[in-house]
Design an enzyme around this catalytic site. Structure first.
Site, PDB file in Angstrom:
ATOM      1  N   LYS A 111       0.821  -1.219   0.000  1.00  0.00           N
ATOM      2  CA  LYS A 111       0.000   0.000   0.000  1.00  0.00           C
ATOM      3  C   LYS A 111       0.851   1.263   0.000  1.00  0.00           C
ATOM      4  CE  LYS A 111      -4.313  -1.700   1.877  1.00  0.00           C
ATOM      5  NZ  LYS A 111      -5.208  -1.827   3.006  1.00  0.00           N
ATOM      6  N   LYS A 192      -5.477 -10.704  -5.655  1.00  0.00           N
ATOM      7  CA  LYS A 192      -6.692 -11.021  -4.890  1.00  0.00           C
ATOM      8  C   LYS A 192      -7.807 -10.004  -5.156  1.00  0.00           C
ATOM      9  CE  LYS A 192      -5.582  -8.397  -0.824  1.00  0.00           C
ATOM     10  NZ  LYS A 192      -5.499  -8.146   0.559  1.00  0.00           N
ATOM     11  N   LYS A 195     -11.186  -4.660  -1.832  1.00  0.00           N
ATOM     12  CA  LYS A 195     -12.059  -3.489  -1.724  1.00  0.00           C
ATOM     13  C   LYS A 195     -11.339  -2.243  -2.211  1.00  0.00           C
ATOM     14  CE  LYS A 195     -13.063  -4.589   2.684  1.00  0.00           C
ATOM     15  NZ  LYS A 195     -13.322  -4.506   4.080  1.00  0.00           N
TER      16      LYS A 195
HETATM   17  P1  TYM Z   1     -10.361  -6.582   5.511  1.00  0.00           P
HETATM   18  O1  TYM Z   1     -11.411  -5.612   5.946  1.00  0.00           O
HETATM   19  O2  TYM Z   1      -9.479  -6.204   4.382  1.00  0.00           O
HETATM   20  O3  TYM Z   1     -11.034  -7.967   5.119  1.00  0.00           O
HETATM   21  C1  TYM Z   1     -11.961  -8.616   5.972  1.00  0.00           C
HETATM   22  C2  TYM Z   1     -11.760 -10.106   5.890  1.00  0.00           C
HETATM   23  O4  TYM Z   1     -11.901 -10.552   4.531  1.00  0.00           O
HETATM   24  C3  TYM Z   1     -10.771 -11.347   4.167  1.00  0.00           C
HETATM   25  N1  TYM Z   1     -10.479 -11.117   2.740  1.00  0.00           N
HETATM   26  C4  TYM Z   1     -10.392 -12.109   1.825  1.00  0.00           C
HETATM   27  N2  TYM Z   1     -10.544 -13.446   1.937  1.00  0.00           N
HETATM   28  C5  TYM Z   1     -10.432 -14.175   0.797  1.00  0.00           C
HETATM   29  N3  TYM Z   1     -10.161 -13.639  -0.423  1.00  0.00           N
HETATM   30  C6  TYM Z   1      -9.999 -12.303  -0.573  1.00  0.00           C
HETATM   31  N4  TYM Z   1      -9.770 -11.784  -1.775  1.00  0.00           N
HETATM   32  C7  TYM Z   1     -10.120 -11.468   0.590  1.00  0.00           C
HETATM   33  N5  TYM Z   1     -10.029 -10.132   0.803  1.00  0.00           N
HETATM   34  C8  TYM Z   1     -10.250  -9.943   2.120  1.00  0.00           C
HETATM   35  C9  TYM Z   1      -9.635 -10.833   5.030  1.00  0.00           C
HETATM   36  O5  TYM Z   1      -8.617 -11.806   5.161  1.00  0.00           O
HETATM   37  C10 TYM Z   1     -10.348 -10.551   6.331  1.00  0.00           C
HETATM   38  O6  TYM Z   1     -10.463 -11.739   7.106  1.00  0.00           O
HETATM   39  N6  TYM Z   1      -6.819  -6.106   8.985  1.00  0.00           N
HETATM   40  C11 TYM Z   1      -8.112  -6.669   8.689  1.00  0.00           C
HETATM   41  C12 TYM Z   1      -9.200  -6.232   9.618  1.00  0.00           C
HETATM   42  C13 TYM Z   1      -8.932  -6.430  11.071  1.00  0.00           C
HETATM   43  C14 TYM Z   1      -8.959  -7.671  11.760  1.00  0.00           C
HETATM   44  C15 TYM Z   1      -8.718  -7.352  13.118  1.00  0.00           C
HETATM   45  C16 TYM Z   1      -9.161  -8.978  11.353  1.00  0.00           C
HETATM   46  C17 TYM Z   1      -8.690  -5.457  11.972  1.00  0.00           C
HETATM   47  N7  TYM Z   1      -8.563  -5.995  13.212  1.00  0.00           N
HETATM   48  C18 TYM Z   1      -8.675  -8.348  14.106  1.00  0.00           C
HETATM   49  C19 TYM Z   1      -9.103  -9.987  12.332  1.00  0.00           C
HETATM   50  C20 TYM Z   1      -8.859  -9.656  13.680  1.00  0.00           C
HETATM   51  C21 TYM Z   1      -8.522  -6.254   7.292  1.00  0.00           C
HETATM   52  O7  TYM Z   1      -8.103  -5.243   6.771  1.00  0.00           O
HETATM   53  O8  TYM Z   1      -9.482  -7.035   6.750  1.00  0.00           O
END
Ligand code: TYM
Length: 327
Positions: A111, A192, A195
């Site tokens: 990023k 991947k 968003k």
């Molecule tokens: P975020 O908001 O980007 O994504 C949320 C969840 O979706 C999963 N994910 C995917 N899984 C499969 N294929 C994809 N293309 C894909 N894109 C996203 C992510 O792995 C995630 O599980 N840092 C985290 C948010 C967070 C978090 C936490 C997660 C903040 N605090 C504590 C777990 C525990 C994030 O940006 O996810």
């Protein structure tokens, strides 16, 4: 009973990766564990979002999670910013994590690139994520594959803290689904689904209409050899479609591939399976989004429950490092 914590950013519309990689598994986790699910609005501040958009997207994400089957009677659903201990613990952990560790985070490197003007919050983000998890004594953290490295860092920080200050945190484990942990962009199957990348034809939103889903699957990039087989390296586009199909049916994508001879037939059935999988969620979404006061009430109740747990853990960590408790 196992304790589960996971989070999701309100930074844009939810897509199939978020759904199959995480949210759908949260719905089953709440049946067998004590689960906490968090809309991580503070994390979304690392990006440049219009304040009104952030507010709207945070509530909208809560609606989508409820529509997906997250049930406030069975788990705790809350907004991260409603529980101040997240920020408090993040500071203590920042004083334990190192610059070198954070510099190695691949999501940060992707990023930030070479920009000088990158936000400090984007750099320290994985520490706030560690605080999210450790505050709830979570044993399991259901996430997609892209969060693996952040989970490793969380474990590292927890272990180091426990060794230095005595047993304070539960060391968590990432629970990553067998099928759907890495859903790829339909137009660029080497990256991947995301968003934050603008790829309208490559991304299927979980609120996309059936006609849009059909169109996007039809246009999904495959290859020219005309042989249906599950091969992530050689046939990433086709493998992605089979993965999505497998995630819908709860079947092994490789087994599914044996039932097809033509790409066109496979695509038609994948689209149909996705539309059917998302239909109940899309219908329920209308109900929740029409009653935001009720959603706010659910989030308030969730925050009360989350605070009760989080404040105890924060106090334990604050005591451990030598902060004086208030009389
Ligand atoms: P975020 O908001 O980007 O994504 C949320 C969840 O979706 C999963 N994910 C995917 N899984 C499969 N294929 C994809 N293309 C894909 N894109 C996203 C992510 O792995 C995630 O599980 N840092 C985290 C948010 C967070 C978090 C936490 C997660 C903040 N605090 C504590 C777990 C525990 C994030 O940006 O996810």
């Amino acid at each position: 009973m196992a304790r589960v914590l996971s989070g999701i950013q309100p930074s844009g519309d939810l897509h199939l990766g978020n759904y199959f990689g995480a949210v759908r598994n949260w719905v089953s986790d709440q049946e067998r564990t004590d689960a906490f699910f968090c809309v991580v609005d503070l994390h979304a501040l690392t990006q440049s979002l219009d304040p009104e958009d952030l507010r709207r997207q945070s509530l909208d994400l809560a609606c989508v999670l409820l529509a997906a089957g997250i049930d406030p009677e069975k788990c705790t659903l809350f907004l991260q910013s409603h529980v101040p201990s997240h920020q408090q613990l993040a500071w203590i952990l920042e004083c334990s994590a190192t610059f070198g560790e954070l510099k190695r985070m691949t999501q940060f490197k992707d990023k930030a690139g070479d920009q000088e003007a990158v936000r400090v919050g984007l750099f320290t983000y994985p520490v706030l994520m560690a605080a999210d998890i450790l505050l709830y004594d979570a044993n399991e953290v259901p996430v997609g594959d892209d969060q693996r490295q952040h989970l490793e860092l969380t474990r590292e920080i927890a272990n180091r803290f426990n060794n230095r200050y005595g047993q304070t945190f539960v060391v968590p484990t990432a629970t990553i689904p067998k099928v759907g942990a890495r859903v790829m962009d339909l137009q660029h199957p080497e990256r991947k689904m995301s968003k934050s990348v603008n790829s309208p034809l490559g991304t299927i939103g979980i609120l996309d209409k059936p006609v849009e889903i059909e169109k996007k699957i039809k246009k999904a990039v495959t290859d020219n050899d005309g042989i249906v087989s599950f091969d992530v390296e050689a046939k990433p586009g086709l493998a992605n479609l089979l993965t999505l199909f497998g995630a819908c049916l709860g079947e092994d994508p490789e087994e599914i591939s044996k039932r097809y001879e033509r790409y066109g037939d496979l695509k038609k059935d994948v689209a149909e399976a996705l539309i059917e999988s998302l239909r109940p969620l899309q219908e329920r979404y209308q109900t929740f989004s029409a009653d935001i006061p009720e959603v706010l009430r659910i989030l308030h109740h969730g925050a009360l429950k989350a605070r009760e747990v989080a404040e105890v853990t924060y106090q334990r960590a604050a005591d451990a490092v030598g902060l004086v408790s208030e009389a």
